[in-house]
Design a protein around this motif. Sequence first.
Motif, PDB file in Angstrom:
ATOM      1  N   VAL A 105      -7.112   0.948  -3.928  1.00 14.38           N
ATOM      2  CA  VAL A 105      -7.908   1.898  -3.166  1.00 14.38           C
ATOM      3  C   VAL A 105      -7.437   3.308  -3.500  1.00 14.38           C
ATOM      4  O   VAL A 105      -6.245   3.606  -3.399  1.00 14.38           O
ATOM      5  CB  VAL A 105      -7.765   1.652  -1.652  1.00 14.38           C
ATOM      6  N   SER A 165     -12.761   1.788  -4.156  1.00 12.55           N
ATOM      7  CA  SER A 165     -12.023   0.538  -4.281  1.00 12.55           C
ATOM      8  C   SER A 165     -12.420  -0.147  -5.580  1.00 12.55           C
ATOM      9  O   SER A 165     -13.591  -0.199  -5.937  1.00 12.55           O
ATOM     10  CB  SER A 165     -12.346  -0.332  -3.066  1.00 12.55           C
ATOM     11  N   THR A 167      -3.529   3.462  -3.107  1.00  9.08           N
ATOM     12  CA  THR A 167      -2.833   2.426  -2.348  1.00  9.08           C
ATOM     13  C   THR A 167      -3.394   1.060  -2.711  1.00  9.08           C
ATOM     14  O   THR A 167      -4.593   0.830  -2.613  1.00  9.08           O
ATOM     15  CB  THR A 167      -3.010   2.631  -0.824  1.00  9.08           C
ATOM     16  N   PRO A 168      -2.527   0.146  -3.145  1.00  7.66           N
ATOM     17  CA  PRO A 168      -3.004  -1.207  -3.445  1.00  7.66           C
ATOM     18  C   PRO A 168      -3.373  -1.942  -2.152  1.00  7.66           C
ATOM     19  O   PRO A 168      -2.761  -1.704  -1.116  1.00  7.66           O
ATOM     20  CB  PRO A 168      -1.788  -1.877  -4.097  1.00  7.66           C
ATOM     21  N   LEU A 169      -4.381  -2.783  -2.234  1.00  6.76           N
ATOM     22  CA  LEU A 169      -4.808  -3.525  -1.041  1.00  6.76           C
ATOM     23  C   LEU A 169      -5.326  -4.896  -1.467  1.00  6.76           C
ATOM     24  O   LEU A 169      -6.447  -5.005  -1.960  1.00  6.76           O
ATOM     25  CB  LEU A 169      -5.910  -2.740  -0.316  1.00  6.76           C
ATOM     26  N   ASN A 170      -4.511  -5.919  -1.315  1.00  3.47           N
ATOM     27  CA  ASN A 170      -4.935  -7.299  -1.599  1.00  3.47           C
ATOM     28  C   ASN A 170      -5.812  -7.441  -2.841  1.00  3.47           C
ATOM     29  O   ASN A 170      -6.993  -7.739  -2.769  1.00  3.47           O
ATOM     30  CB  ASN A 170      -5.680  -7.885  -0.401  1.00  3.47           C
ATOM     31  N   GLU A 171      -5.202  -7.245  -3.955  1.00  3.41           N
ATOM     32  CA  GLU A 171      -5.881  -7.408  -5.252  1.00  3.41           C
ATOM     33  C   GLU A 171      -6.956  -6.368  -5.501  1.00  3.41           C
ATOM     34  O   GLU A 171      -7.818  -6.532  -6.361  1.00  3.41           O
ATOM     35  CB  GLU A 171      -6.465  -8.825  -5.418  1.00  3.41           C
ATOM     36  N   LYS A 172      -6.943  -5.325  -4.704  1.00  2.00           N
ATOM     37  CA  LYS A 172      -7.810  -4.189  -4.976  1.00  2.00           C
ATOM     38  C   LYS A 172      -6.911  -2.965  -5.067  1.00  2.00           C
ATOM     39  O   LYS A 172      -5.807  -2.956  -4.570  1.00  2.00           O
ATOM     40  CB  LYS A 172      -8.819  -3.972  -3.833  1.00  2.00           C
ATOM     41  N   GLU A 181      -1.700 -11.354  -1.192  1.00  2.00           N
ATOM     42  CA  GLU A 181      -2.723 -12.012  -0.388  1.00  2.00           C
ATOM     43  C   GLU A 181      -4.012 -12.058  -1.182  1.00  2.00           C
ATOM     44  O   GLU A 181      -4.450 -11.024  -1.660  1.00  2.00           O
ATOM     45  CB  GLU A 181      -2.954 -11.265   0.928  1.00  2.00           C
ATOM     46  N   HIS A 184     -14.029 -10.982  -7.988  1.00  4.23           N
ATOM     47  CA  HIS A 184     -14.473  -9.716  -7.419  1.00  4.23           C
ATOM     48  C   HIS A 184     -15.989  -9.625  -7.301  1.00  4.23           C
ATOM     49  O   HIS A 184     -16.510  -8.716  -6.678  1.00  4.23           O
ATOM     50  CB  HIS A 184     -13.907  -8.542  -8.208  1.00  4.23           C
ATOM     51  N   PRO A 223     -11.181  -3.542  -8.440  1.00  6.16           N
ATOM     52  CA  PRO A 223     -10.286  -4.691  -8.614  1.00  6.16           C
ATOM     53  C   PRO A 223      -8.945  -4.239  -9.176  1.00  6.16           C
ATOM     54  O   PRO A 223      -8.903  -3.364 -10.044  1.00  6.16           O
ATOM     55  CB  PRO A 223     -11.030  -5.571  -9.613  1.00  6.16           C
ATOM     56  N   ALA A 224      -7.857  -4.823  -8.666  1.00  5.94           N
ATOM     57  CA  ALA A 224      -6.530  -4.460  -9.160  1.00  5.94           C
ATOM     58  C   ALA A 224      -6.454  -4.711 -10.654  1.00  5.94           C
ATOM     59  O   ALA A 224      -7.033  -5.661 -11.174  1.00  5.94           O
ATOM     60  CB  ALA A 224      -5.475  -5.280  -8.430  1.00  5.94           C
ATOM     61  N   ALA A 234       0.821  -1.206   0.000  1.00  8.89           N
ATOM     62  CA  ALA A 234       0.000   0.000   0.000  1.00  8.89           C
ATOM     63  C   ALA A 234       0.856   1.256   0.000  1.00  8.89           C
ATOM     64  O   ALA A 234       0.519   2.240  -0.651  1.00  8.89           O
ATOM     65  CB  ALA A 234      -0.926  -0.006   1.213  1.00  8.89           C
TER      66      ALA A 234
END
Lengths: 285, 373, 371
Positions: free
Chosen positions: C310, C324, C303-308, B241, B335, C326-327, B204
């Motif tokens: 943000v 948010s 900011t990336p967050l577990n395959e998302k 993750e 998703h 999906p990445a 992040a």
Amino acid sequence: MNTTSPLERVLRGIAITLVILFFMFPIFWIVLMSFQTNATILQVPPSIFFEPTLQNYRGLITGQLVTDTSSLEIKFMGNLFNSLFLSTTSVAVGLVLGVPAAYAFARLKFRGSEDIAFTLLSFRFAPPLLVLLPLTIYFQQLGLANTYGGLIWVYQLIVLPLILWIVRGYFEDIPADIEYAYRIAGHRWWTTFRKIALPLAGPGIAAAALLAFIFAWNNFIFALVLASADKQPVTVGALAFITASGVQYGQIAAGIILSIAPTFALALYAQRYLVEGLSLGAVKG
Amino acid sequence: MTVLLKLAGVDKFYGPIGQGVHAVQNIDMDVMKGEIIALLGSSGCGKTSTLRMIAGFEETSRGTISLAGREVQTLPPVRRNVAMAFEGYSLYPTVTVGENIAFALKAAKLPAAEVDAKVKEVTEMLEITDILHRYPTSVSGGQQQRASLARALIRDADLHLLDEPMGQLEPQLRTLLRGRIKHYIKERGLTAILVTHDQTEANALADRIAVMEGGVLQQFATPQTIKEAPANLFTGTFVGEPPMNVFSAQASDGGGQLQLDLGDGVHLNYASDAFAPEVRATLLARKDIMLGVRPYAVQRDTAGAEAQVIANQWLGDQSHIAATFARGTIVLVEHDRADVAVGDAIRVRLAPEDLHVFDKDTGAALSHGTHLA
Amino acid sequence: MTLALENIVKAFKKDVVLDGVSLSVDSGETLVLFGPSGAGKTVLLRLIAGVIEPDEGTITIQGRDMDGVEPEDRGIGMAFQNFALFPHMDATQNIAAPLTARNMSKSAITETVNRIARMLKIEHVLHHKPKELSNGQKQRTALARALAGEPDILLLDDPLRNVDAKLRFEMRLELPRLLKDQNATVIYVTQDYKEAMALGDRIAVMNAHGIEQTGTPSEIYLAPANIEIARLFGDPVINLLDVIPEQTEGGMRITLSGVPVPIDGGYGEVAGRACIVGIRPEALRFVAEGTADAIPLTIETETPLNEKTVTLGLTKNGREIMVSRPAGTPGPAEGTGFIAIDATHVHLFDRATGNRIVPTERHTARSQGAA
């Protein structure tokens, strides 16, 4: 950061050696004395070179105290046996009574529990002389004077608070969750106490027992007043070495060596067990 | 961009050099001005030792550390001009939170108005304006940690070092504060190194992540590169993750097609031109390989290999599906809310461009997608 | 109904931890007790286990009042957050603890321990003492011990708290199957909303006031009872903005950054009331500039967050919004972005009470089953 220069290491070694010498010298000297006659002991200046003799030990073991002028009968081996018997039995009784009590004080918070525990400890604060006179009278009336039973009973004053407070601390250090887990697994509290609490507090109980043994062994005043010759431990029996014809330093030294031998052996044996310590690693993550 | 911090051949031994525990092994690292770097690894990987050597709290056993153009490895911490936020909060207990935060600025004799303005700015960002007059011990762990972070960020230093800055933070605040902190650092052009065991936090916040394990720098690259081209199996599985799916496989030439045998009757066949020729040659030469594929890259495809669903967990905005596949379990991320139930058979496809191949013995990456590593 | 708690009160000295908590759990159900630390979740588990006693209220298991029933007689298994393994016993003896309590034969005990160890993949460390086990192995041993007695009720006190992220993820996927195979009624305590949603047939959300809402993961996520619960579920946290809905010809609407946003028709009397609108970050999406009713957002950071991914942005009025997606899907990394709101995912809360205002004319997704 933690690197030490060679000089520092040498200095540290010297300092440690000095400290050890300072504290060990009396013991070393007593060992030497125990192999000398009173004559060589008292010569001025003292010398660490002498002809060793076993006469002191022989005298103690055979019960014949030979001085320059006369031969006197002493019961040192009997005293030694009394010390052993009194201390061992007192500690055993103390453990049987004290360990469950310590567990109760550690685990159950009942009304007045702190006060009772403290009262028990306060027995250690009072000077023994304070209670000795009334105790002597009671004991005579109860027929407990000059019995092993009576002495062991009085010795609980020394042994019990010690065991209670040390062992209680160890029980408190065992996370209650471990015992809960065993209960929930289906075991009664008594089984839990035996299978979980006791083994985990084992090193603590051993430490308390050892300490209590030493305190009991070293006791002088109770035995002096409450026991006559045939029940006396070495601490009191050693008075016999101060004879009319002088102080028998050689025999005293040999007596000291013989009487510290059991506690010394016990401490050596228990040390490795004590150092092992509590292995409660499983509880903390 | 200029190099602000340079680590060259940095070693840390606990105990005598060459004999003691070799906690940090020969690290080379350049940090550019304005960059956010994450030192990422599990406990005992050497990341905290590295940070403490940069800060000066730990002696550098070997090698050089240059900061802003001068060698600092022998300087005491105060003369390095670095600010640090500690993992254990370490606020001064005898003064209020506000005074803690303003401490360095007041010591530097900044005008009071300027100090107040800076404190206001940083504490508003971290949402601790309401505890400025309280004492550290009377506020929660999360608040102490934010105060510690504020005390470091407010300082005008060449380098900001943040040791596990968000471990204690309330989960609801974490993502928001990450965004704000990143913005704060970037806006002011600060350079920051954070130490964390949490790959989510590293991803992040960081421009580049230094993945460490066993005292060795495993990979130092952007989050994107680590995701797409992990240097080895450790990095591949540690970052991401849900973690990367890994299967052992045997490569063989199946009549022109490249066949990967994952065991338990699962054979994946790829057209002869699916991979670059050199990848194909490498795989066939190695035969025994480790195959990695990221959970989000696993596709459901009617032509794919069969897998038995053992869990389908909906988390509100993602579904995590686990299915027995080959000799293990494969995890998929979708998703949308996935409409599969436990016990269902699904078919999964591992596209050639999503495959990571690692050496079976060393774990080193051999290929990413259709190209050599 | 396997387990019922009624009006449980428990205080430690003057600190009232549970004040009239009631809860019932069906046979074979996994109920997750979710909430922040200090909410009394662990105390509740201990009361059920019988290692502490309630000041007031009754606990019944299989219809039997548990008052005065010792922990060993309640037919429960429990895994502790700190594992609570017996340090002087090896893993086998630890796991066998519930079996040795019942005079089982040695061979039967060995067989059961081996079966459970195989299931939890710890058969290779069975002769290790706890201190020789890794954290993950300790956690599995503790779980094996709880399962070994095949208890009717299984109490799991945040069992994944002290294991690393990777293992926690693996166990989260594995656990439901394991628990279903046991056929036990499970109460699972956690502070992690993902664990709660993944494992619970139902979730009871607990805070310092007691149990605030009980429902399936869908009900909790899609229809949170109040702002606090809405904030506890979801990462990134739900966007909350002060609004005052207005009634217009086109229906009820709110205004964000000067842009009118229609909301569900089911909100009857909310016009003019001080409300807070809750919009989950995944209910927002980036649209092209010029799209009708798109809200402009100044992008602060990504900011990336577990395959998302943000995105943190500011509205025209300086209010923070998190989006948010999906990445790998497109979105602006800096400058100005435009967002559209999926109106069906908008929650309205009363600003005074914090409670959710339930639209009357809309069917929420409550009928959907648990994931």
